[in-house]
Write a protein that holds these residues in place. Structure first.
Motif, mmCIF file in Angstrom:
data_model
loop_
_atom_site.group_PDB
_atom_site.id
_atom_site.type_symbol
_atom_site.label_atom_id
_atom_site.label_comp_id
_atom_site.label_asym_id
_atom_site.label_seq_id
_atom_site.Cartn_x
_atom_site.Cartn_y
_atom_site.Cartn_z
ATOM 1 N N GLU A 1 0.813 -1.226 0.000
ATOM 2 C CA GLU A 1 0.000 0.000 0.000
ATOM 3 C C GLU A 1 0.851 1.284 0.000
ATOM 4 N N ASN A 2 2.114 1.192 0.417
ATOM 5 C CA ASN A 2 2.934 2.416 0.344
ATOM 6 C C ASN A 2 4.131 2.239 -0.596
ATOM 7 N N ALA A 3 3.956 1.353 -1.557
ATOM 8 C CA ALA A 3 5.044 1.114 -2.512
ATOM 9 C C ALA A 3 5.278 2.369 -3.364
ATOM 10 N N VAL A 4 6.537 2.610 -3.660
ATOM 11 C CA VAL A 4 6.911 3.768 -4.472
ATOM 12 C C VAL A 4 6.965 3.331 -5.936
ATOM 13 N N HIS A 5 6.528 4.210 -6.840
ATOM 14 C CA HIS A 5 6.594 3.900 -8.265
ATOM 15 C C HIS A 5 7.705 4.672 -8.970
ATOM 16 N N LEU A 6 7.898 5.910 -8.583
ATOM 17 C CA LEU A 6 9.020 6.642 -9.161
ATOM 18 C C LEU A 6 9.480 7.723 -8.208
ATOM 19 N N VAL A 7 10.684 8.153 -8.407
ATOM 20 C CA VAL A 7 11.220 9.237 -7.587
ATOM 21 C C VAL A 7 11.708 10.351 -8.513
ATOM 22 N N VAL A 8 11.395 11.571 -8.104
ATOM 23 C CA VAL A 8 11.938 12.732 -8.811
ATOM 24 C C VAL A 8 12.958 13.354 -7.862
ATOM 25 N N VAL A 9 14.182 13.365 -8.299
ATOM 26 C CA VAL A 9 15.275 13.883 -7.469
ATOM 27 C C VAL A 9 15.554 15.314 -7.890
ATOM 28 N N VAL A 10 15.421 16.227 -6.940
ATOM 29 C CA VAL A 10 15.622 17.651 -7.245
ATOM 30 C C VAL A 10 16.841 18.146 -6.487
ATOM 31 N N HIS A 11 17.732 18.788 -7.177
ATOM 32 C CA HIS A 11 18.858 19.472 -6.544
ATOM 33 C C HIS A 11 18.753 20.950 -6.904
ATOM 34 N N ALA A 12 19.016 21.822 -5.952
ATOM 35 C CA ALA A 12 18.946 23.251 -6.249
ATOM 36 C C ALA A 12 19.987 23.998 -5.433
ATOM 37 N N THR A 13 20.349 25.182 -5.926
ATOM 38 C CA THR A 13 21.406 25.956 -5.249
ATOM 39 C C THR A 13 20.896 26.561 -3.950
ATOM 40 N N THR A 14 19.620 26.956 -3.926
ATOM 41 C CA THR A 14 19.070 27.563 -2.706
ATOM 42 C C THR A 14 17.768 26.860 -2.341
ATOM 43 N N ALA A 15 17.345 27.083 -1.098
ATOM 44 C CA ALA A 15 16.091 26.468 -0.650
ATOM 45 C C ALA A 15 14.914 27.054 -1.433
ATOM 46 N N ASP A 16 15.010 28.363 -1.762
ATOM 47 C CA ASP A 16 13.916 28.994 -2.516
ATOM 48 C C ASP A 16 13.819 28.400 -3.917
ATOM 49 N N GLU A 17 14.986 28.183 -4.513
ATOM 50 C CA GLU A 17 14.993 27.609 -5.857
ATOM 51 C C GLU A 17 14.399 26.199 -5.823
ATOM 52 N N ARG A 18 14.771 25.447 -4.789
ATOM 53 C CA ARG A 18 14.227 24.092 -4.648
ATOM 54 C C ARG A 18 12.700 24.142 -4.503
ATOM 55 N N ALA A 19 12.220 25.080 -3.671
ATOM 56 C CA ALA A 19 10.761 25.203 -3.474
ATOM 57 C C ALA A 19 10.083 25.559 -4.797
ATOM 58 N N ARG A 20 10.757 26.427 -5.567
ATOM 59 C CA ARG A 20 10.167 26.843 -6.854
ATOM 60 C C ARG A 20 10.070 25.642 -7.807
ATOM 61 N N VAL A 21 11.163 24.890 -7.879
ATOM 62 C CA VAL A 21 11.170 23.744 -8.804
ATOM 63 C C VAL A 21 10.139 22.704 -8.360
ATOM 64 N N ILE A 22 10.080 22.447 -7.064
ATOM 65 C CA ILE A 22 9.120 21.434 -6.584
ATOM 66 C C ILE A 22 7.696 21.900 -6.846
ATOM 67 N N SER A 23 7.453 23.208 -6.664
ATOM 68 C CA SER A 23 6.079 23.682 -6.908
ATOM 69 C C SER A 23 5.727 23.561 -8.389
ATOM 70 N N ILE A 24 6.707 23.812 -9.278
ATOM 71 C CA ILE A 24 6.446 23.642 -10.718
ATOM 72 C C ILE A 24 6.127 22.178 -11.012
ATOM 73 N N LEU A 25 6.948 21.295 -10.438
ATOM 74 C CA LEU A 25 6.732 19.867 -10.688
ATOM 75 C C LEU A 25 5.365 19.439 -10.188
ATOM 76 N N LYS A 26 4.997 19.961 -9.013
ATOM 77 C CA LYS A 26 3.712 19.574 -8.429
ATOM 78 C C LYS A 26 2.543 20.118 -9.239
ATOM 79 N N SER A 27 2.700 21.359 -9.691
ATOM 80 C CA SER A 27 1.596 21.904 -10.487
ATOM 81 C C SER A 27 1.466 21.137 -11.794
ATOM 82 N N ASP A 28 2.603 20.695 -12.311
ATOM 83 C CA ASP A 28 2.551 19.863 -13.519
ATOM 84 C C ASP A 28 1.885 18.522 -13.237
#
Lengths: 525, 467
Positions: free
Chosen positions: A131-158
Motif C-alpha cells: 500500500e505504500n510502494a513507491v513507483h518513481l522518484v523525482v530527485v531535485v537538486h537546487a542551489t538555494t532552498a527557494d529555488e528548490r521550493a520553486r522547482v518542486i512547486s512547478i513539478l507539483k503543479s505539472d
C-alpha cells in the motif's frame, strides 16, 4: 561499441556523473501512479520538453570557457512496480535484474541486508508494503532552498495536484541538504553527516570521464570501468553488464537505442542503454546514542570520560578523523590537524598491515577494502574491490544535534566537552542515501551484506560495521563488538548496537534519456 | 589424507513421498540452525569427527523426470583409505538421526536400521578431486582453538580493567631479528622439502598419463596453470612452455539478461530446487555456506579430459596447496568433484565461507582458467565460451575465457545448483581465515599455561607471523 569518452553524455542522466556539489539543497518526490498512465506519460513529456531533466553533458560551453553551472537539476527514476504501472510490456519487465524486480522489501533480501527486527520492511515509512510502494522518484537538486521550493512547486503543479492527478506523493516531500562546513586546514568546503564526519570523500570515477591521476597505486584505485555504473559499457570483467531488453515490435517509434546484442538478438532493442540502477535508503542516525555509547566505552576502558579519547574512539570506528584525514596516514590525534596530504590516496596492506592505525573492522576499511582483502595480493584485492564499488549520491535531513565544527579542532577541549553532554532532542535526522550501480546484487547488496553486515569479514569475529551495520540485532548469545588492534594492547568495544536505522528503501532504474522519451510516449494513445 | 569425504547417493523408489521427505529434512535442518521448533532432533554434534554434513533430494533424470535420489555428503576426520573410519561414522550417524526409516525408507536397497551401514557403503562414491583447507586439523583441534581463543580474548580484553594512561600510543610492528632468521632458515630448507613433493607429483603424473593418456593430462594441467602468472614459479613454467593466455577483450555476455536467480528453465536444471524456496536469501544468511552443483558432461571424450583435469587438481590439493589457501582462495573449507551417473554428470560439493556471490567472484578472480578447464566438460550445454580468433572457440578442447563472463557463468552455476534441505557444520561461525590465524597464534600454546606464559607465547607467535 563506442568507448565511454565518445559516448553522447547527453543521453545519460546527470546524477550518474555528478554529485551536483554546488546545489546543496535537495528534495525527493516519491510518487505513486494512481491515475491513467497516459496522464503520467504526459507529465513526463512536459518534464522532458521543458528541459528540466539534467543530463551528464558538460557544463562547460567550450573547452576554454569556465563552467556555467545550473541553478537546479531534476532526475527521474522508476521502481519495477512503477514500470509495471506505467504499462511497460511484460517481456521487458522480466528482463531486469532479479534484485531490482524483487526490491529491498523482499523478506529474504531484507534479512541479508540487516533490515530485520525493528528495521523490517513492513515498519518502513514507505516502500516496505504494497500500500505504500513507491513507483518513481523525482530527485531535485537546487542551489538555494527557494529555488528548490520553486522547482518542486512547478513539478507539483505539472502533476495536477488538484484532484485528477495521475501521480501522488507517497510520503510527503523528503527534503535534504548538504551540511557544508569549511575545512580549517585546507580552507576548502566540506560536507558533513550528522555524526560529524566529512562525507563523500572516496567516490569512484568512471574511466574515461576525466584524466586519470598519475599515481596508479593510490589514485588509480578509484577509477572503475564505466560498465560498473552505466549499462551499455564494458565493466570490470571486460563484459557488457546485463541489460533490460525490449522487443522491437514494442518500440514502434524507434526511440530505443540498438542493443549491443543486436547480432545475436536482432529482435531486441536496448531499454537500459545509458541507464543504471539507483538504490535508495532513508536512514536515521541516532547521534546522541552514538556519542553516548563512546562516552560509556571510554569510561569503561580508561576509567574517565575524556572528550579527546571519545573522539579517538569514534575515529577508530569510522577509519578517518572527523575532518576526513585517514587514520592510516595520521594515526595520532595531533596528526589530525597537521596532515596536509590527499584524503583519499592511501592503501592499507603496506601502511597498516596489523590494523593498529585503522582497525580492520572500521567503516572505511570495510566499504572500500582497497588492497587488503585476504589472502590475495594487493593488486588482486584492488581488482576485486573495483568490482564492488558504489557511486554515492544523496544528502542529509534534519538539523545537526550539535555544532559539528567542534570536531575539526580537537585541541579546543572545552568546546569538545559538549560531546559528553549530548542529549537526544527527539527530532529525526539522518541520511537520504542514494547510490548508483550497474548491478544491485553484485555492488550495493554485496557491500552491505558481505562487507558491512558480515561479522566475519576478512577474518574478523563478531565485528559488524560499527557505523552502518546491524550490530546487536542477532538472535543468538554472541555479542557484537568492535576491536581496536593495538601494539601491545588491543581494545574491544563491547555491547555494540546500531546507530543508524532503515526507515525506507527502494530500488530504482534510472533510465537513459532515450528510454525516458520512450516512456513518455508509451501510453500516449 | 586425514579427512574423508563421504558421498552417498541412494535412489528413491517411484513410490517415495518426496514432499513429505523434503519437509522432514527441512524441519530437521531448521532445528539444527536453532530456527525451528525443535520437534525433530538430530544430534549431529555428537557424531565424532564430523565437520560438515548435508542432505538433499536431487533429480534422477536418467530414470525419468519424476524420479529422485537422496544425496548425503559429509566430511569426517579419518584416513580416506581406512574403511573402518567411514563405517564408524555411518554407524554413529545412524544413532544420531532420529528416524532412519523416515529418511532412507523410500530408497531402493534400504533394509532398515540394522543394515544401514552396509546399505550406505554400497552406494558410496569416491571423490575424483578433494581439497582440504587444513590437512592437519580435525574437529577436536578446531574446538581446542575455540577454547584458546576465548582465553586469549579474556586476557586481551579484561573486564572492568582501567588503563589510566589513556589510549595506547600507536607504534609500528617491532623489528625482530629472530623473525628474519626464521624466514631465512625456511628459505634454505625449502629445496629439501621440495623433494618428496616433486616425487609425489611425478608419481601422480605417471598414474594420470596411464589412465587418461599424455595429451589430455598435459593439456588439462597447462590449461589450469595458464592463468596463474601471478606466482613466479608458474610464470616461469608458462614462459618455458609457451603457455599463454590471450587477452580478453570487452565482450558481449552470452546471456544478455541477468538471470542469476531461480526459477530456471526446467530443462537446464539438474538439481532439485525446493519449490518456493529463495535460494540466495536462505544460503547467504550463514557465515558458512554450501554449494552442490550437478552439471552435465558432454560426452566420453570430455569425461576423459575431465578425469585428467580433476587428477591434476587433486594432486595439487594434496601435495602443494598451503594451509587455507587454494591458489589464492581463502574461503573454501572443503571442496570435491566427482563424475556420477556413469560419467554423464559432474557433482561438485563445496563448504565455504560467506556469500555465494563473493565465493564465485573469488573463483573467477583467482582460478578462472581452472574453472574453464573443469567446466569444459559441460561444453555446449550452457557454459559460456568465447572465440579468441575468427574460428577459435576452444584450444585443446578447453574453453576460452568461459568463466570470465561472470554473469553467464553465474547463471550457468545457479541453473545447476541444488539446494540442501539440511546443512550441518560443526563450527558454523568459524571461517578459513579464523583457523589460519588461530593456527599461527596458538602454535605450541596450551590451556594449562599460566596467564603470563600464555600471553608471552601468543604475542611471540603473532610477531613471527609472515604477512
Amino acid at each position: 561499441m563506442p568507448s565511454f569518452e565518445e559516448a553522447d553524455r547527453g543521453q545519460m542522466q546527470g546524477l550518474i556523473t555528478s554529485a551536483y556539489g554546488h546545489m546543496v539543497h535537495t528534495g525527493y518526490l516519491f510518487l505513486r501512479l494512481v491515475g491513467a498512465p497516459a496522464d503520467a506519460a504526459a507529465w513526463l513529456r512536459g518534464l522532458l520538453a521543458a528541459g528540466h531533466v539534467m543530463t551528464s553533458r558538460t557544463w562547460r560551453p567550450d573547452r576554454n570557457l569556465p563552467k556555467t553551472k545550473p541553478d537546479y537539476a531534476v532526475n527521474v527514476a522508476f521502481t519495477h512496480a512503477g514500470l509495471k504501472a506505467w504499462r511497460v510490456d511484460g517481456q521487458t519487465l522480466k528482463s531486469f535484474s532479479p534484485a531490482f524486480m524483487e526490491g529491498p522489501a523482499n523478506s529474504e533480501r531484507a534479512a541479508s541486508l540487516g533490515d530485520s527486527g525493528a528495521e523490517r520492511p513492513d515498519l518502513w515509512e514507505f516502500g516496505g508494503k504494497e500500500e505504500n510502494a513507491v513507483h518513481l522518484v523525482v530527485v531535485v537538486h537546487a542551489t538555494t532552498a527557494d529555488e528548490r521550493a520553486r522547482v518542486i512547486s512547478i513539478l507539483k503543479s505539472d502533476l495536477k495536484m488538484d484532484g485528477r492527478d495521475a501521480l501522488q506523493p507517497v510520503a510527503g516531500d523528503q527534503l535534504g541538504a548538504h551540511m557544508i562546513y569549511s575545512d580549517p586546514v585546507r580552507g576548502s568546503r566540506v560536507v558533513k553527516e550528522h555524526f560529524g564526519f566529512n562525507d563523500g570523500i572516496s567516490q569512484p570515477e568512471l574511466r574515461g570521464l576525466k584524466k586519470d591521476s598519475g599515481n596508479r597505486s593510490a589514485a588509480g584505485q578509484n577509477t572503475c570501468a564505466a560498465g560498473e555504473f552505466v549499462l551499455g559499457y564494458p565493466d570490470e570483467y571486460g563484459f557488457y553488464p546485463p541489460t533490460p531488453l525490449t522487443h522491437r515490435s514494442r518500440d514502434r517509434g524507434g526511440m530505443l537505442p540498438e542493443s549491443p546484442y543486436r547480432a545475436e538478438h536482432p529482435e531486441y532493442v536496448d531499454f537500459g542503454y545509458n541507464g543504471t540502477y539507483l538504490v535508495y535508503r532513508k536512514m536515521t542516525q541516532d547521534v546522541a546514542s552514538f556519542w553516548g555509547y563512546l562516552k560509556e566505552q571510554c569510561r569503561q576502558l580508561f576509567g574517565k570520560e575524556d572528550p579527546q579519547t571519545v573522539l579517538w574512539l569514534a575515529a577508530k570506528m569510522v577509519g578517518r578523523w572527523p575532518n576526513g584525514v585517514p587514520l592510516v596516514e595520521a594515526p595520532d590525534l595531533v596528526d589530525m590537524t597537521r596532515y596536509c596530504g590527499h584524503l583519499n590516496h592511501f592503501m592499507f596492506a603496506e601502511s597498516d598491515p596489523d590494523g593498529s592505525a585503522c582497525p580492520f573492522g572500521s567503516h572505511v576499511r570495510r566499504v572500500n577494502p582497497r588492497d587488503q582483502l585476504k589472502p590475495g595480493t594487493p593488486r588482486q584485492s584492488l581488482q576485486m574491490t573495483r568490482r564492488h564499488r558504489l557511486i554515492r549520491r544523496g544528502s542529509t535531513f534534519g538539523e545537526p544535534l550539535f555544532d559539528l565544527s567542534i570536531l575539526d579542532n580537537p585541541q579546543d577541549v572545552r568546546a569538545l566537552e559538549k560531546l559528553l553532554r549530548l542529549e537526544d532532542d527527539g527530532r529525526e535526522r539522518g541520511l537520504h542515501f542514494f547510490c548508483v550501480n550497474a548491478s544491485i546484487r553484485r555492488q550495493f547488496e554485496f557491500v552491505q551484506q558481505s562487507w558491512s553486515v558480515s561479522r566475519t569479514f576478512n577474518g574478523l569475529r563478531d565485528d559488524p560495521d560499527p557505523v552502518v551495520g546491524d550490530a546487536g540485532s542477532r538472535v543468538c548469545d554472541l555479542e557484537d563488538g568492535f576491536e581496536i588492534p593495538g601494539n601491545p594492547q588491543s581494545l574491544r568495544l563491547k555491547s555494540l548496537h546500531r546507530f543508524t536505522r532503515t526507515r525506507a528503501s527502494a530500488y530504482f532504474f534510472l533510465p537513459g534519456l532515450d528510454t525516458l522519451r520512450y516512456l513518455s510516449t508509451l501510453n500516449a494513445g | 589424507m586425514k579427512h574423508t569425504a563421504v558421498t552417498v547417493i541412494a535412489r528413491l523408489k517411484p513410490s517415495a513421498d518426496l514432499p513429505t521427505l523434503a519437509q522432514y529434512l527441512l524441519a530437521m535442518g531448521q532445528t539444527l540452525s536453532a530456527d525451528g521448533d525443535g520437534t525433530i532432533q538430530a544430534k549431529l554434534s555428537e557424531v565424532s569427527g564430523l565437520h560438515f554434513l548435508r542432505l538433499l533430494i536431487i533429480k534422477d533424470p536418467d530414470r525419468g523426470p519424476e524420479r529422485a535420489r537422496l544425496l548425503l555428503a559429509a566430511v569426517i576426520d579419518g584416513d580416506e583409505n581406512d574403511e573402518s573410519a567411514t563405517d564408524r561414522f555411518l554407524a554413529e550417524l545412524g544413532d544420531a538421526l532420529p528416524d532412519l526409516d523416515k529418511i532412507w525408507g523410500g530408497c531402493e536397497g534400504y533394509v532398515g536400521r540394522d543394515g544401514f551401514v552396509a546399505f550406505m557403503s554400497s552406494n558410496l562414491i569416491r571423490p575424483a578431486a578433494f581439497y582440504v583447507a587444513f590437512k592437519e586439523e580435525n574437529v577436536e583441534s578446531l574446538r581446542r582453538y575455540d577454547a584458546l581463543r576465548r582465553r586469549w580474548d579474556e586476557l586481551r580484553f579484561p573486564q572492568g580493567r582501567h588503563s589510566p594512561e589513556g589510549p595506547p600510543p600507536w607504534s609500528g610492528r617491532p623489528f625482530s631479528v629472530l623473525r628474519y632468521w626464521r624466514r631465512f632458515c625456511r628459505w634454505v630448507a625449502r629445496p629439501v622439502t621440495l623433494v618428496p613433493q616433486l616425487a609425489a607429483t611425478f608419481a601422480d603424473g605417471r598414474r594420470m598419463i596411464r589412465a587418461y593418456g599424455f595429451r589430455p593430462t598435459w593439456a588439462g594441467a597447462t590449461t589450469i596453470v595458464r592463468g596463474l602468472n601471478r606466482y613466479p614459479g608458474w610464470r616461469f613454467f608458462n614462459l618455458m612452455t609457451c603457455n599463454f593466455e590471450r587477452q580478453a577483450r570487452p565482450r558481449l555476455s552470452q546471456v544478455p539478461v541477468d538471470r542469476t536467480n531461480p526459477p530456471f528453465d526446467r530443462n537446464e536444471q539438474c538439481g532439485f530446487l525446493e519449490a518456493g524456496s529463495h535460494l540466495p536469501g536462505v544460503e547467504d544468511r550463514l557465515e558458512q555456506n554450501q554449494l552442490t552443483l550437478i552439471t552435465p558432461i558432454a560426452n566420453r571424450q570430455r569425461l576423459n579430459q575431465l578425469g585428467a583435469v580433476l587428477g591434476a587438481v587433486d594432486s595439487y590439493a594434496r601435495i602443494w596447496s598451503r594451509p587455507g589457501n587454494l591458489l589464492g582462495m581463502s574461503t573454501i573449507h572443503f571442496v570435491r568433484w566427482m563424475p556420477i551417473d556413469d560419467g554423464r554428470r559432474l557433482l561438485m560439493l563445496s563448504d565455504y565461507d560467506h556469500s555465494w556471490e563473493a565465493y564465485i567472484d573469488e573463483f573467477i578472480e583467482m582460478i578462472r582458467t581452472g574453472m574453464d578447464a573443469i567446466w569444459s566438460s559441460a561444453a555446449k550445454t550452457g557454459v559460456p565460451a568465447y572465440k579468441t580468433g575468427p574460428t577459435e572457440l576452444y584450444q585443446d578442447n578447453y574453453l576460452w575465457h568461459g568463466s570470465g563472463d561472470a554473469s553467464t557463468f553465474k547463471h550457468f552455476l545457479r541453473a545447476h545448483q541444488a539446494n540442501a534441505h539440511l546443512f550441518y557444520s560443526a563450527q558454523a561461525s568459524r571461517t578459513v581465515l579464523h583457523t589460519k590465524e588461530d593456527r599461527q597464534l596458538f602454535r605450541n600454546v596450551s590451556l594449562t599455561m599460566s596467564d603470563h606464559e600464555f600471553r608471552t607465547r601468543v604475542l611471540e607467535n603473532a610477531a613471527n607471523e609472515e604477512i
